[in-house]
Design a protein around this motif. Structure first.
Motif, PDB file in Angstrom:
ATOM      1  N   GLU A 219      32.340  57.002  13.267  1.00 44.87           N
ATOM      2  CA  GLU A 219      32.284  56.614  14.673  1.00 44.87           C
ATOM      3  C   GLU A 219      30.838  56.345  15.089  1.00 44.87           C
ATOM      4  O   GLU A 219      30.576  55.467  15.908  1.00 44.87           O
ATOM      5  CB  GLU A 219      32.885  57.730  15.532  1.00 44.87           C
ATOM      6  N   LEU A 220      29.913  57.111  14.501  1.00 43.91           N
ATOM      7  CA  LEU A 220      28.485  56.942  14.795  1.00 43.91           C
ATOM      8  C   LEU A 220      27.702  56.882  13.492  1.00 43.91           C
ATOM      9  O   LEU A 220      27.848  57.757  12.640  1.00 43.91           O
ATOM     10  CB  LEU A 220      27.964  58.107  15.640  1.00 43.91           C
ATOM     11  N   TYR A 221      26.894  55.845  13.353  1.00 40.63           N
ATOM     12  CA  TYR A 221      26.020  55.713  12.181  1.00 40.63           C
ATOM     13  C   TYR A 221      24.586  55.533  12.671  1.00 40.63           C
ATOM     14  O   TYR A 221      24.277  54.574  13.390  1.00 40.63           O
ATOM     15  CB  TYR A 221      26.425  54.522  11.322  1.00 40.63           C
ATOM     16  N   MET A 222      23.713  56.470  12.321  1.00 40.96           N
ATOM     17  CA  MET A 222      22.299  56.393  12.686  1.00 40.96           C
ATOM     18  C   MET A 222      21.480  56.251  11.407  1.00 40.96           C
ATOM     19  O   MET A 222      21.655  57.031  10.461  1.00 40.96           O
ATOM     20  CB  MET A 222      21.860  57.638  13.451  1.00 40.96           C
ATOM     21  N   CYS A 223      20.603  55.258  11.374  1.00 37.78           N
ATOM     22  CA  CYS A 223      19.803  55.051  10.171  1.00 37.78           C
ATOM     23  C   CYS A 223      18.321  55.000  10.525  1.00 37.78           C
ATOM     24  O   CYS A 223      17.914  54.352  11.495  1.00 37.78           O
ATOM     25  CB  CYS A 223      20.230  53.801   9.427  1.00 37.78           C
ATOM     26  N   PHE A 224      17.537  55.694   9.728  1.00 37.37           N
ATOM     27  CA  PHE A 224      16.104  55.825   9.954  1.00 37.37           C
ATOM     28  C   PHE A 224      15.340  55.235   8.766  1.00 37.37           C
ATOM     29  O   PHE A 224      15.584  55.624   7.617  1.00 37.37           O
ATOM     30  CB  PHE A 224      15.720  57.295  10.132  1.00 37.37           C
ATOM     31  N   GLY A 225      14.459  54.299   9.039  1.00 36.65           N
ATOM     32  CA  GLY A 225      13.633  53.737   7.975  1.00 36.65           C
ATOM     33  C   GLY A 225      14.399  52.880   6.987  1.00 36.65           C
ATOM     34  O   GLY A 225      13.992  52.744   5.836  1.00 36.65           O
ATOM     35  N   ILE A 226      15.507  52.289   7.430  1.00 32.93           N
ATOM     36  CA  ILE A 226      16.304  51.398   6.582  1.00 32.93           C
ATOM     37  C   ILE A 226      16.150  49.981   7.114  1.00 32.93           C
ATOM     38  O   ILE A 226      16.472  49.710   8.283  1.00 32.93           O
ATOM     39  CB  ILE A 226      17.782  51.816   6.573  1.00 32.93           C
ATOM     40  N   SER A 227      15.684  49.072   6.271  1.00 30.12           N
ATOM     41  CA  SER A 227      15.420  47.708   6.736  1.00 30.12           C
ATOM     42  C   SER A 227      16.708  46.921   6.938  1.00 30.12           C
ATOM     43  O   SER A 227      16.795  46.074   7.829  1.00 30.12           O
ATOM     44  CB  SER A 227      14.519  46.974   5.733  1.00 30.12           C
ATOM     45  N   GLY A 228      17.725  47.198   6.128  1.00 32.33           N
ATOM     46  CA  GLY A 228      19.003  46.514   6.298  1.00 32.33           C
ATOM     47  C   GLY A 228      19.251  45.414   5.287  1.00 32.33           C
ATOM     48  O   GLY A 228      19.631  44.295   5.654  1.00 32.33           O
ATOM     49  N   ALA A 229      19.078  45.728   3.993  1.00 30.96           N
ATOM     50  CA  ALA A 229      19.419  44.754   2.953  1.00 30.96           C
ATOM     51  C   ALA A 229      20.907  44.448   3.029  1.00 30.96           C
ATOM     52  O   ALA A 229      21.711  45.268   3.480  1.00 30.96           O
ATOM     53  CB  ALA A 229      19.067  45.310   1.567  1.00 30.96           C
ATOM     54  N   ILE A 230      21.284  43.264   2.582  1.00 31.31           N
ATOM     55  CA  ILE A 230      22.666  42.809   2.716  1.00 31.31           C
ATOM     56  C   ILE A 230      23.646  43.781   2.049  1.00 31.31           C
ATOM     57  O   ILE A 230      24.761  43.989   2.518  1.00 31.31           O
ATOM     58  CB  ILE A 230      22.818  41.378   2.140  1.00 31.31           C
ATOM     59  N   GLN A 231      23.203  44.392   0.939  1.00 29.98           N
ATOM     60  CA  GLN A 231      24.085  45.325   0.239  1.00 29.98           C
ATOM     61  C   GLN A 231      24.349  46.572   1.084  1.00 29.98           C
ATOM     62  O   GLN A 231      25.432  47.145   1.034  1.00 29.98           O
ATOM     63  CB  GLN A 231      23.482  45.728  -1.110  1.00 29.98           C
ATOM     64  N   HIS A 232      23.351  46.997   1.856  1.00 35.58           N
ATOM     65  CA  HIS A 232      23.546  48.167   2.704  1.00 35.58           C
ATOM     66  C   HIS A 232      24.436  47.821   3.894  1.00 35.58           C
ATOM     67  O   HIS A 232      25.340  48.603   4.245  1.00 35.58           O
ATOM     68  CB  HIS A 232      22.196  48.694   3.200  1.00 35.58           C
ATOM     69  N   LEU A 233      24.211  46.676   4.486  1.00 36.19           N
ATOM     70  CA  LEU A 233      25.016  46.266   5.633  1.00 36.19           C
ATOM     71  C   LEU A 233      26.486  46.156   5.267  1.00 36.19           C
ATOM     72  O   LEU A 233      27.357  46.434   6.099  1.00 36.19           O
ATOM     73  CB  LEU A 233      24.506  44.928   6.176  1.00 36.19           C
ATOM     74  N   ALA A 234      26.770  45.767   4.019  1.00 41.38           N
ATOM     75  CA  ALA A 234      28.159  45.655   3.582  1.00 41.38           C
ATOM     76  C   ALA A 234      28.876  46.993   3.622  1.00 41.38           C
ATOM     77  O   ALA A 234      30.100  47.044   3.754  1.00 41.38           O
ATOM     78  CB  ALA A 234      28.213  45.084   2.157  1.00 41.38           C
ATOM     79  N   GLY A 235      28.122  48.074   3.524  1.00 42.48           N
ATOM     80  CA  GLY A 235      28.740  49.394   3.492  1.00 42.48           C
ATOM     81  C   GLY A 235      28.953  50.026   4.842  1.00 42.48           C
ATOM     82  O   GLY A 235      29.618  51.063   4.946  1.00 42.48           O
ATOM     83  N   ILE A 236      28.391  49.425   5.916  1.00 45.77           N
ATOM     84  CA  ILE A 236      28.452  50.073   7.232  1.00 45.77           C
ATOM     85  C   ILE A 236      29.061  49.179   8.308  1.00 45.77           C
ATOM     86  O   ILE A 236      29.118  49.575   9.480  1.00 45.77           O
ATOM     87  CB  ILE A 236      27.049  50.527   7.692  1.00 45.77           C
ATOM     88  N   LYS A 237      29.548  48.014   7.940  1.00 50.92           N
ATOM     89  CA  LYS A 237      30.021  47.059   8.941  1.00 50.92           C
ATOM     90  C   LYS A 237      31.178  47.589   9.770  1.00 50.92           C
ATOM     91  O   LYS A 237      31.409  47.134  10.888  1.00 50.92           O
ATOM     92  CB  LYS A 237      30.420  45.748   8.257  1.00 50.92           C
ATOM     93  N   ASP A 238      31.941  48.509   9.211  1.00 57.22           N
ATOM     94  CA  ASP A 238      33.106  49.028   9.928  1.00 57.22           C
ATOM     95  C   ASP A 238      32.778  50.242  10.785  1.00 57.22           C
ATOM     96  O   ASP A 238      33.681  50.840  11.370  1.00 57.22           O
ATOM     97  CB  ASP A 238      34.218  49.382   8.933  1.00 57.22           C
ATOM     98  N   ALA A 239      31.513  50.628  10.856  1.00 56.52           N
ATOM     99  CA  ALA A 239      31.123  51.769  11.688  1.00 56.52           C
ATOM    100  C   ALA A 239      31.360  51.448  13.159  1.00 56.52           C
ATOM    101  O   ALA A 239      31.254  50.289  13.587  1.00 56.52           O
ATOM    102  CB  ALA A 239      29.660  52.128  11.450  1.00 56.52           C
TER     103      ALA A 239
END
Length: 315
Positions: free
Chosen positions: A257-277
């Motif tokens: 329900e809540l995703y907080m990320c610190f110091g993550i630039s947001g590479a496409i591979q990472h974004l693929a894992g959190i899109k449903d947050a």
């Protein structure tokens, strides 16, 4: 034609995992009679828990000493034999580590095609699934003249409510089990924090955290608000955290329900894992970081100043 769907229970340490309920929700979208198959050494408690899932007709429990550990090569022949003898039209498993290892082997043994990562159902044999690291969605049509084996993208489904009261029946399976594969040992990270794949709140750190020692500030804040802890691949590769914490295309796909990320630039591979947050909050010193394009709330700043401020605010 009415569908008859078999959902494979994902369980660990004698407990049914939330991913099973998410696969049941997908099965309900397909429509038809839904059964759950529990393969275990002593799985009565697991089967009783599965029986509470809403929409389940029956829970079949196969107790076998060979099933003490979830070895795909041992479980797959039993699943194929049970599904074929039971006349099931669909066999579903979650896209967890367990399901990703098991379901392709089930499909291969049954000599049928497999659909991976179902994220939406259009019909009994027509589904949406992600491609290109989740940046595009494709609709696939599976043949309806044979049993369908599929994995369910857990991040796309909520878990079935535990309001059911299905019957639990002991079952036996006649299947030749391989001898070339055996359980040797298990090495796993242990944590008192919530499970990363099912937690409603997740706090993640990236390369910007700077070191393994510095990651303590992320752990402490997560513990303060009862969140699971994740990380980017860059943080894992740098040795800040173990790889079981990796979130992204090659890690865990999550939908908190809540995703907080610190110091993550947001590479496409990472974004693929959190899109449903549900809500994504990003903190990064770089105002041009790609993570801000996906974030619902973005804050440009130093995480070592912002985390203590947030910590104080929730105290």
């Amino acid at each position: 034609m009415s569908q008859k769907i078999l959902v494979i229970a994902d369980h660990h340490d004698g407990q049914l995992l939330d991913a099973t309920g998410r696969a049941v929700t997908c099965a309900a979208d397909i429509g038809g009679d839904i059964d759950v198959l529990v393969l275990a050494h002593d799985g009565q408690a697991i089967a009783d828990e599965a029986a509470k899932l809403a929409g389940i007709a029956n829970v079949h429990l196969v107790n076998n000493a060979a099933n003490e550990h979830a070895v795909a090569a041992i479980l797959a022949p039993q699943i194929v034999a049970f599904a074929q003898n039971g006349g099931y039209s669909h066999v579903l498993g979650p896209n967890t580590t367990f399901g990703k290892d098991l379901m392709p082997r089930v499909a291969a043994l049954a000599d049928v095609a497999m659909v991976t990562d179902i994220m939406a159902v259009h019909g009994p044999y027509e589904f949406d699934r992600p491609i290109y690291a989740g940046n595009a969605i494709t609709t696939v049509q599976a043949p309806d003249a044979q049993m369908l084996v599929a994995s369910v993208r857990c991040a796309s489904y909520g878990a079935a409510e535990k309001t059911g009261s299905a019957a639990v029946a002991a079952a036996t399976v006649e299947a030749e089990l391989p001898t070339h594969t055996r359980f040797v040992g298990l090495e796993q990270a242990k944590s008192d924090r919530p499970d990363l794949q099912t937690a409603p709140k997740v706090i993640s750190g990236g390369r910007g955290v700077g070191s393994e020692e510095n990651f303590r500030i992320v752990y402490d804040f997560a513990d303060k608000i009862g969140a699971a802890v994740g990380a980017s691949r860059a943080a894992v590769d740098a040795g800040y955290v173990p790889n079981d914490m990796q979130v992204g295309q090659t890690g865990k796909i999550i939908s908190p329900e809540l995703y907080m990320c610190f110091g993550i630039s947001g590479a496409i591979q990472h974004l693929a894992g959190i899109k449903d947050a549900g809500t994504i909050v990003a903190i990064n010193k770089d105002p041009e970081a790609p993570i801000f394009e996906l974030a619902d709330i973005g804050l440009v700043g130093d995480l070592f100043e912002i985390i203590p401020a947030l910590d104080a605010a929730v105290s």
